[in-house]
Design a protein around this motif. Sequence first.
Motif, PDB file in Angstrom:
ATOM      1  N   ALA A  57       0.908  -0.877   0.011  1.00  0.00           N
ATOM      2  CA  ALA A  57       0.218   0.491   0.153  1.00  0.00           C
ATOM      3  C   ALA A  57       0.572   1.379  -0.145  1.00  0.00           C
ATOM      4  O   ALA A  57       0.596   2.305  -0.808  1.00  0.00           O
ATOM      5  N   VAL A  58       1.941   1.078   0.394  1.00  0.00           N
ATOM      6  CA  VAL A  58       2.747   2.731   0.808  1.00  0.00           C
ATOM      7  C   VAL A  58       3.933   2.668   0.204  1.00  0.00           C
ATOM      8  O   VAL A  58       3.972   3.300  -0.705  1.00  0.00           O
ATOM      9  N   GLY A  59       4.080   1.653  -0.707  1.00  0.00           N
ATOM     10  CA  GLY A  59       5.151   1.532  -1.390  1.00  0.00           C
ATOM     11  C   GLY A  59       5.201   1.615  -3.246  1.00  0.00           C
ATOM     12  O   GLY A  59       5.889   1.604  -3.763  1.00  0.00           O
ATOM     13  N   MET A  60       3.836   1.447  -3.365  1.00  0.00           N
ATOM     14  CA  MET A  60       3.203   1.355  -4.564  1.00  0.00           C
ATOM     15  C   MET A  60       3.340   3.050  -5.105  1.00  0.00           C
ATOM     16  O   MET A  60       3.575   4.542  -4.172  1.00  0.00           O
ATOM     17  N   THR A  61       3.474   2.918  -6.522  1.00  0.00           N
ATOM     18  CA  THR A  61       2.646   5.055  -6.673  1.00  0.00           C
ATOM     19  C   THR A  61       1.167   4.645  -6.504  1.00  0.00           C
ATOM     20  O   THR A  61       0.631   3.688  -6.719  1.00  0.00           O
ATOM     21  N   MET A  62       1.094   6.267  -6.421  1.00  0.00           N
ATOM     22  CA  MET A  62      -0.360   5.740  -6.149  1.00  0.00           C
ATOM     23  C   MET A  62      -1.085   6.163  -7.186  1.00  0.00           C
ATOM     24  O   MET A  62      -1.214   6.537  -7.881  1.00  0.00           O
ATOM     25  N   PRO A  63      -2.606   5.649  -7.474  1.00  0.00           N
ATOM     26  CA  PRO A  63      -3.393   5.662  -8.302  1.00  0.00           C
ATOM     27  C   PRO A  63      -3.786   7.036  -8.567  1.00  0.00           C
ATOM     28  O   PRO A  63      -4.451   8.156  -7.764  1.00  0.00           O
ATOM     29  N   GLY A  64      -3.895   7.703  -9.774  1.00  0.00           N
ATOM     30  CA  GLY A  64      -4.212   8.907 -10.366  1.00  0.00           C
ATOM     31  C   GLY A  64      -3.177  10.190 -10.141  1.00  0.00           C
ATOM     32  O   GLY A  64      -2.956  10.983 -10.774  1.00  0.00           O
ATOM     33  N   GLY A  65      -2.253   9.459 -10.414  1.00  0.00           N
ATOM     34  CA  GLY A  65      -1.058  10.346 -10.689  1.00  0.00           C
ATOM     35  C   GLY A  65      -0.798  10.870  -8.891  1.00  0.00           C
ATOM     36  O   GLY A  65      -1.353  11.414  -7.752  1.00  0.00           O
ATOM     37  N   GLY A  66       0.636  11.529  -8.994  1.00  0.00           N
ATOM     38  CA  GLY A  66       0.559  13.066  -8.014  1.00  0.00           C
ATOM     39  C   GLY A  66       1.548  12.357  -7.019  1.00  0.00           C
ATOM     40  O   GLY A  66       2.550  11.500  -6.902  1.00  0.00           O
ATOM     41  N   PHE A  67       1.114  12.693  -5.350  1.00  0.00           N
ATOM     42  CA  PHE A  67       1.995  12.287  -4.178  1.00  0.00           C
ATOM     43  C   PHE A  67       3.214  12.466  -4.757  1.00  0.00           C
ATOM     44  O   PHE A  67       4.135  11.821  -3.933  1.00  0.00           O
ATOM     45  N   ASP A  96      -2.752   3.083 -10.407  1.00  0.00           N
ATOM     46  CA  ASP A  96      -3.442   2.857 -11.557  1.00  0.00           C
ATOM     47  C   ASP A  96      -4.066   1.107 -12.052  1.00  0.00           C
ATOM     48  O   ASP A  96      -4.930   0.700 -11.938  1.00  0.00           O
ATOM     49  N   VAL A  97      -2.972   0.198 -11.401  1.00  0.00           N
ATOM     50  CA  VAL A  97      -2.748  -1.152 -11.851  1.00  0.00           C
ATOM     51  C   VAL A  97      -3.209  -2.198 -10.648  1.00  0.00           C
ATOM     52  O   VAL A  97      -4.355  -2.390 -11.539  1.00  0.00           O
ATOM     53  N   LEU A  98      -3.368  -1.499  -9.880  1.00  0.00           N
ATOM     54  CA  LEU A  98      -3.936  -2.694  -8.583  1.00  0.00           C
ATOM     55  C   LEU A  98      -5.198  -2.091  -8.400  1.00  0.00           C
ATOM     56  O   LEU A  98      -6.134  -3.002  -8.033  1.00  0.00           O
ATOM     57  N   LEU A  99      -5.764  -0.790  -8.431  1.00  0.00           N
ATOM     58  CA  LEU A  99      -6.935  -0.230  -8.796  1.00  0.00           C
ATOM     59  C   LEU A  99      -7.471  -0.874  -9.902  1.00  0.00           C
ATOM     60  O   LEU A  99      -8.767  -0.871  -9.607  1.00  0.00           O
ATOM     61  N   GLY A 100      -7.129  -0.773 -10.954  1.00  0.00           N
ATOM     62  CA  GLY A 100      -8.129  -1.116 -11.648  1.00  0.00           C
ATOM     63  C   GLY A 100      -8.098  -2.744 -11.664  1.00  0.00           C
ATOM     64  O   GLY A 100      -9.298  -3.425 -11.716  1.00  0.00           O
TER      65      GLY A 100
END
Length: 521
Positions: free
Chosen positions: A257-267, A384-388
């Motif tokens: 959860a913390v190590g991935m890139t956040m969905p939608g970009g930014g952060f 984004d992939v994980l959320l998808g």
Amino acid sequence: MTGPQEDGAPEPAATTSTWRRVVRRRDPGAPAGRPENLYRVVAGVALGVVLLAVLGAVLGPRWTPEPLERVIEVETARTAIGAAPSLRTYDVREVVVTVPLDGASVQARISVPVGAPGPLPGVVFVHGAGTGKFAQAFVAQARSLAEHGVVAMVPDKRLDTYTTRHRDYVAMAQDYLRSVDLLRDRPEVDPDRVSVYAESEGGWIAPVMAVEDPAIEGVVLVSSPVVPPRQQAAFAVDAYLRNTGVPDAVFRAIPRAVGMTMPGGGFEYVDFDVEPWQRRMTQPVLVVYGTGDASMPIVQGALQVRDDVAAAGNEDVTIRYYADADHGIRVGGQVAPTFLRDLSGWVLGLPGTRDAEPHVAGAQPFQPYVAGPVPQPRWLRDGDVLLGLVVGAPALMLLAGAAVGTTRVVQRTTRRRSPPRDATHGPRLFGRGVAARLTALAAASVVTVLALIWYLVAIARLAMDYERNAWVVQGGWVAVRLLGVVAVLAAVLLARRVHDVHHAGAAVAPGVVRTLATWGC
């Protein structure tokens, strides 16, 4: 060669046995009922569980924070600042001013001691995470400073450039420096004696301010994360989960959860490193933590601040720990009175208190693990992939069911309008028993995911409240795993049914729609 039997005549035993074997072989819906079939199902479920476990391990990574080996030695339990002047008490007058910023403005409240001989030292407050309004933030701290003869300024946080996805700590430092300049221009304030008080997230801003404006007299870092935001978040989650008593397997969710890139970009700010700024700080620093704050690396943070400023030849670091105080240095919901006293004494006593002893005082802190770099997932590191996957998989199953249902309705309507020549021929269906098992697999998978989401939310609430509940933590985890096993069982039963239907020469999922729906599920 024997001919057909007459009506009512008994069928030979051999012929009956052969016919039953043929029917059982050709009828995929016939019950198996043999022990070896049960053994095969159990073996299939066990294999499926093992394969999923291996897949989970391969997706990685594991979460194994290193124990913190460094310790900080507290010199005395008394937190009083050496060389601090005796505190006097004054009435307080409050005024609200407007702070002009680049392209915006914010309101600020200035608390002024009435009757105190000036010019007076001043302090500008830097907010932690959140909306940050002066009406709610730092009320006790600003009031205490003003009562003891320090002009305290609490500006509202600028919010038009501050969102969950975007935070620019360097730009935020420039905004807060506007408040420093405004406070210096006050007639009650000595412009050479303005310090900065930063709490929590403000600990990533104040060092930038100190470097950009070397004339700042001192920096107070309260509950400062020090390490980059991503590392601090993982450290906090780890501490909360350990206190809640979750199973070891749940800790694997931390780097995912913390190590991935956040969905939608930014952060992008989650990897902001304040160390280069701290290594250029020349001002005296007061570092403050509560020993009851599990979200911050209270030992590692103090040591790193001391090490960082030493790179600039600065050894003026005063460290204080307050027993059982939380993130806001509160005990029992109130800001610790001893902290308010020490804060006023340190600010009023500058520059004499910059290196006053004791350098480290208060309650002995304890930090079991290092707030270190967060490992990234090997495969599902793209948010984004994980959320998808999480959203798309249940959606695909629902879409598959809707498509099959729509096809069925269309076939029935067409049949009523144009009856087939062969009245016994109806619309093509799934192979016998396939639809029910396919539905069971989809339902079990969706319910398992929903149960896992509920479980994670439930333990998050327990963790944030620093509570334990064995029924939720242990019982919920067992329930989620059992649901997962049920999903594997449904998959095994479906696979066996598909095999039997195919072996009998029947169509498993006639038509393009049913084929796509089957593979989609």
